[in-house]
Write an enzyme that holds these catalytic residues in place. Structure first.
Site, PDB file in Angstrom:
ATOM      1  N   GLN A 115      25.211 -32.936   9.548  1.00 48.49           N
ATOM      2  CA  GLN A 115      25.771 -32.397   7.987  1.00 48.49           C
ATOM      3  C   GLN A 115      24.858 -31.941   7.447  1.00 48.49           C
ATOM      4  O   GLN A 115      23.923 -32.195   6.913  1.00 48.49           O
ATOM      5  CB  GLN A 115      26.220 -34.001   7.530  1.00 48.49           C
ATOM      6  CG  GLN A 115      27.150 -33.825   6.261  1.00 48.49           C
ATOM      7  CD  GLN A 115      26.414 -32.734   5.169  1.00 48.49           C
ATOM      8  OE1 GLN A 115      26.922 -31.832   4.936  1.00 48.49           O
ATOM      9  NE2 GLN A 115      25.686 -33.522   4.393  1.00 48.49           N
ATOM     10  N   SER A 136      14.177 -28.417   8.987  1.00 53.41           N
ATOM     11  CA  SER A 136      14.526 -27.628   7.719  1.00 53.41           C
ATOM     12  C   SER A 136      13.451 -27.598   6.760  1.00 53.41           C
ATOM     13  O   SER A 136      12.751 -28.530   6.479  1.00 53.41           O
ATOM     14  CB  SER A 136      15.914 -28.250   7.062  1.00 53.41           C
ATOM     15  OG  SER A 136      16.129 -27.681   5.801  1.00 53.41           O
ATOM     16  N   GLU A 151      13.924 -27.862   3.889  1.00 53.68           N
ATOM     17  CA  GLU A 151      14.411 -28.796   2.543  1.00 53.68           C
ATOM     18  C   GLU A 151      13.596 -29.993   2.874  1.00 53.68           C
ATOM     19  O   GLU A 151      13.189 -30.772   1.900  1.00 53.68           O
ATOM     20  CB  GLU A 151      15.726 -29.161   2.613  1.00 53.68           C
ATOM     21  CG  GLU A 151      16.724 -28.158   2.382  1.00 53.68           C
ATOM     22  CD  GLU A 151      16.698 -27.806   0.599  1.00 53.68           C
ATOM     23  OE1 GLU A 151      16.438 -28.956  -0.086  1.00 53.68           O
ATOM     24  OE2 GLU A 151      17.027 -26.726   0.359  1.00 53.68           O
ATOM     25  N   TYR A 182      19.848 -35.031   2.410  1.00 54.79           N
ATOM     26  CA  TYR A 182      19.880 -34.064   3.671  1.00 54.79           C
ATOM     27  C   TYR A 182      18.233 -33.841   4.128  1.00 54.79           C
ATOM     28  O   TYR A 182      17.833 -33.925   5.259  1.00 54.79           O
ATOM     29  CB  TYR A 182      20.382 -32.745   3.401  1.00 54.79           C
ATOM     30  CG  TYR A 182      20.318 -31.715   4.407  1.00 54.79           C
ATOM     31  CD1 TYR A 182      20.865 -31.657   5.431  1.00 54.79           C
ATOM     32  CD2 TYR A 182      19.080 -30.530   4.283  1.00 54.79           C
ATOM     33  CE1 TYR A 182      20.503 -30.702   6.510  1.00 54.79           C
ATOM     34  CE2 TYR A 182      19.100 -29.578   5.133  1.00 54.79           C
ATOM     35  CZ  TYR A 182      19.610 -29.732   6.391  1.00 54.79           C
ATOM     36  OH  TYR A 182      19.423 -28.810   7.459  1.00 54.79           O
ATOM     37  N   GLU A 201      31.033 -20.795   4.277  1.00 52.32           N
ATOM     38  CA  GLU A 201      31.520 -20.377   3.014  1.00 52.32           C
ATOM     39  C   GLU A 201      31.066 -21.109   1.983  1.00 52.32           C
ATOM     40  O   GLU A 201      31.015 -20.800   0.555  1.00 52.32           O
ATOM     41  CB  GLU A 201      32.823 -20.028   2.554  1.00 52.32           C
ATOM     42  CG  GLU A 201      33.631 -18.936   3.745  1.00 52.32           C
ATOM     43  CD  GLU A 201      34.955 -18.734   3.813  1.00 52.32           C
ATOM     44  OE1 GLU A 201      35.643 -19.188   2.681  1.00 52.32           O
ATOM     45  OE2 GLU A 201      35.452 -18.015   4.728  1.00 52.32           O
ATOM     46  N   VAL A 231      25.248 -20.814  -0.658  1.00 55.24           N
ATOM     47  CA  VAL A 231      25.462 -20.075  -1.686  1.00 55.24           C
ATOM     48  C   VAL A 231      25.323 -18.505  -1.226  1.00 55.24           C
ATOM     49  O   VAL A 231      26.045 -17.715  -1.775  1.00 55.24           O
ATOM     50  CB  VAL A 231      24.310 -20.327  -2.754  1.00 55.24           C
ATOM     51  CG1 VAL A 231      22.801 -20.057  -2.057  1.00 55.24           C
ATOM     52  CG2 VAL A 231      24.380 -19.610  -3.926  1.00 55.24           C
ATOM     53  N   ARG A 271      14.121 -19.006  -2.519  1.00 56.81           N
ATOM     54  CA  ARG A 271      14.290 -19.687  -1.037  1.00 56.81           C
ATOM     55  C   ARG A 271      13.481 -18.355  -0.189  1.00 56.81           C
ATOM     56  O   ARG A 271      13.558 -17.223  -0.352  1.00 56.81           O
ATOM     57  CB  ARG A 271      15.605 -19.925  -0.708  1.00 56.81           C
ATOM     58  CG  ARG A 271      16.272 -20.949  -1.306  1.00 56.81           C
ATOM     59  CD  ARG A 271      15.378 -22.155  -0.810  1.00 56.81           C
ATOM     60  NE  ARG A 271      16.073 -23.569  -1.451  1.00 56.81           N
ATOM     61  CZ  ARG A 271      15.817 -24.134  -2.529  1.00 56.81           C
ATOM     62  NH1 ARG A 271      14.896 -23.675  -3.196  1.00 56.81           N
ATOM     63  NH2 ARG A 271      16.607 -25.161  -3.081  1.00 56.81           N
TER      64      ARG A 271
END
Length: 374
Positions: A127, A169, A171, A193, A230, A233, A261
Site C-alpha cells: 500500500q 523508500s 519516506e 507508510y 493519478e 502529486v 523531493r
C-alpha cells in the site's frame, strides 16, 4: 494470442495456480509442479501491475528471464500497465505468468514459492500511498510491512536460495535532517507508510544476518513516469495540466507545495533494482538523483511546458495536507554509482515534460502543437 477477458483471462494466466473464478469464492486446487522452462533465470515480482512492477517485468523479459507476477485475487482486472505484455508472445511462450495470491496471506505466499522456485524475488507490492496510510494505518502495516516478513519466511522455510530485493523508500528517513540521506542515515519516519517500510527494511537485514540469505534493500527516492498512479502529486499535476489545455478542467487543487523531493525516472530505477541483485554480496543501496526540487517547482515546470503561468490555475487546499509531512528529502547515490555503476540520467526538467507530453496524448491533444520550446 486470442483475446481473453474476465475469469477466462485469469484462469489462463494463472494456469500454474489452478485458480477457478478469481472472485470472492475463488477455489484453489492442489498444486502440481509448474511446467516452467529450463535454463532461464526465474523471477517473482510482487506488485507487477504497478508502475515499477510493469517496468521491471519489461526489463527482465528483455534480459531473457522467466517472469512470474503476484496478482491479488479480485473480481476485477487491474492489469492496464502490463496489458501490452499479456497480449504478446511472452505469455504464449510461457515466459510471463500471473499468479493469484495475497500479501496478507502467508499460506498463499508459501504455495507460490513452492511452485515457482524463483531465483530472484523483487518485493514491490505494498500500500504505497503515503496520504492513504494515515486513513488506513493497520492495513498499511500489514500490506507494506508484515508482507516482507511473510515473503522472507516463505523463502526461508522452503530453503530456496533465492536472491531477495526489498523495495524501500525515502519516506523512511522522514525528519532525519541533514542535506543528504545515504545508507548510513538514521530513520525517522513521519507516516504509517514510512514506519511500515522501516519494518520491511529491518526485517530484510535481519534475515540476511540471521540466516545468511541474500537479502538486499533498495532505498528508492521518488521516481515518476507516465505510468504513475493519478493520486500521486506528480501525476496529478501533469494530468491536470493536460486536462486544462484540453478544456476538460479549470483548476488544480494542491496541498503543501513547499515540500522538496528527489525525483527520478522510474524505468532507470528498476534497472538499479536488477543491479542490486546481480551484485556479489547482499547490500543496501540508496537510489536517487542527488537533486531536490519543491512541489511548487514541479507544478511551475509542468505549466511552463505548455506556456501557462501556474499561479493562474492552482489553488491551495489545506485539507490535502498530511497530518505530519516530510519537508525535504535528497538522496546521496554515491554508493550505487561506485559499486553498481548506476547513475540517473533523466534530469528534473526532462522528467516533468515527458509526463506532461504523455498526459496530453492521453486526453487527445497532440503535444507538438502545445508544448513550449524547452
Amino acid at each position: 494470442m486470442r483475446e481473453l477477458t474476465g475469469a477466462g483471462k485469469w484462469n489462463y494466466l494463472a494456469r500454474g495456480l489452478h485458480c477457478i473464478n478469481f472472485g470472492a469464492c475463488a477455489t484453489l486446487r492442489p498444486l502440481e509442479p509448474g511446467p516452467w522452462s529450463d535454463g532461464l533465470k526465474r523471477a517473482l515480482i510482487t506488485g507487477i501491475t504497478g508502475q515499477d512492477g510493469s517496468y521491471l517485468a519489461e526489463l527482465l523479459l528483455e534480459k531473457g528471464y522467466e517472469v512470474h507476477g503476484l496478482v491479488r485475487r479480485s473480481s476485477s482486472s487491474s492489469t492496464a500497465r502490463i496489458d501490452h505484455l499479456l497480449a504478446g508472445a511472452a505469455v504464449t511462450e510461457g515466459k510471463l505468468t500471473l499468479h493469484g495470491a495475497d500479501l496478507l496471506d502467508a499460506a498463499s505466499l508459501r504455495r507460490l514459492v513452492e511452485q515457482i522456485l524463483p531465483d530472484e524475488v523483487y518485493h514491490l507490492g505494498a500500500q504505497s500511498d503515503v496520504a492513504a496510510s494515515f486513513r488506513m494505518p493497520e492495513y498499511t502495516y500489514q500490506a507494506t510491512g508484515l508482507s516482507t516478513f511473510r515473503l522472507l519466511e516463505a523463502l526461508r522455510a522452503h530453503g530456496r536460495p533465492a536472491r531477495f530485493y526489498q523495495a524501500g523508500s525515502s519516506e523512511m528517513f522522514g525528519a532525519v535532517g541533514g542535506i543528504e540521506q545515504d545508507e548510513n542515515s538514521a530513520f525517522r519516519p513521519r507516516s504509517p507508510y514510512g514506519i511500515a517500510k522501516v519494518f520491511g527494511h529491518q526485517v530484510t537485514v535481519n534475515y540476511r544476518e540471521a540466516y545468511g540469505m541474500f537479502c538486499a534493500n533498495g532505498i528508492l527516492f521518488n521516481h515518476e513516469s507516465p505510468r504513475r498512479g493519478e493520486t500521486f502529486v506528480t501525476r496529478k499535476i501533469s494530468l491536470a495540466v493536460a486536462r486544462i489545455v484540453a478544456g476538460k478542467e479549470a483548476r488544480l487543487r494542491l496541498g503543501n507545495v513547499a515540500a522538496r523531493r528527489d525525483w527520478g525516472f522510474a524505468p532507470e530505477y528498476v534497472e538499479a533494482m536488477w543491479r542490486v541483485l546481480q551484485h556479489d554480496t547482499p547490500e543496501d543501496f540508496v537510489i536517487a538523483t542527488g537533486e531536490t526540487h519543491s512541489v511548487e517547482e514541479f507544478v511551475a515546470e509542468a505549466f511552463d511546458a505548455v506556456g501557462l503561468d501556474w499561479r493562474e490555475y492552482v489553488d491551495r487546499d489545506e485539507r490535502l495536507e498530511r497530518p505530519t509531512d516530510v519537508e525535504r528529502l535528497q538522496g546521496n547515490p554515491g554508493k550505487a554509482k561506485r559499486v553498481l555503476g548506476w547513475e540517473a540520467t533523466t534530469r528534473f526538467r526532462r522528467l516533468v515534460r515527458l509526463m506532461v507530453e504523455a498526459d496530453l496524448r492521453l486526453v487527445g491533444v497532440e503535444p507538438e502543437g502545445v508544448l513550449a520550446d524547452p
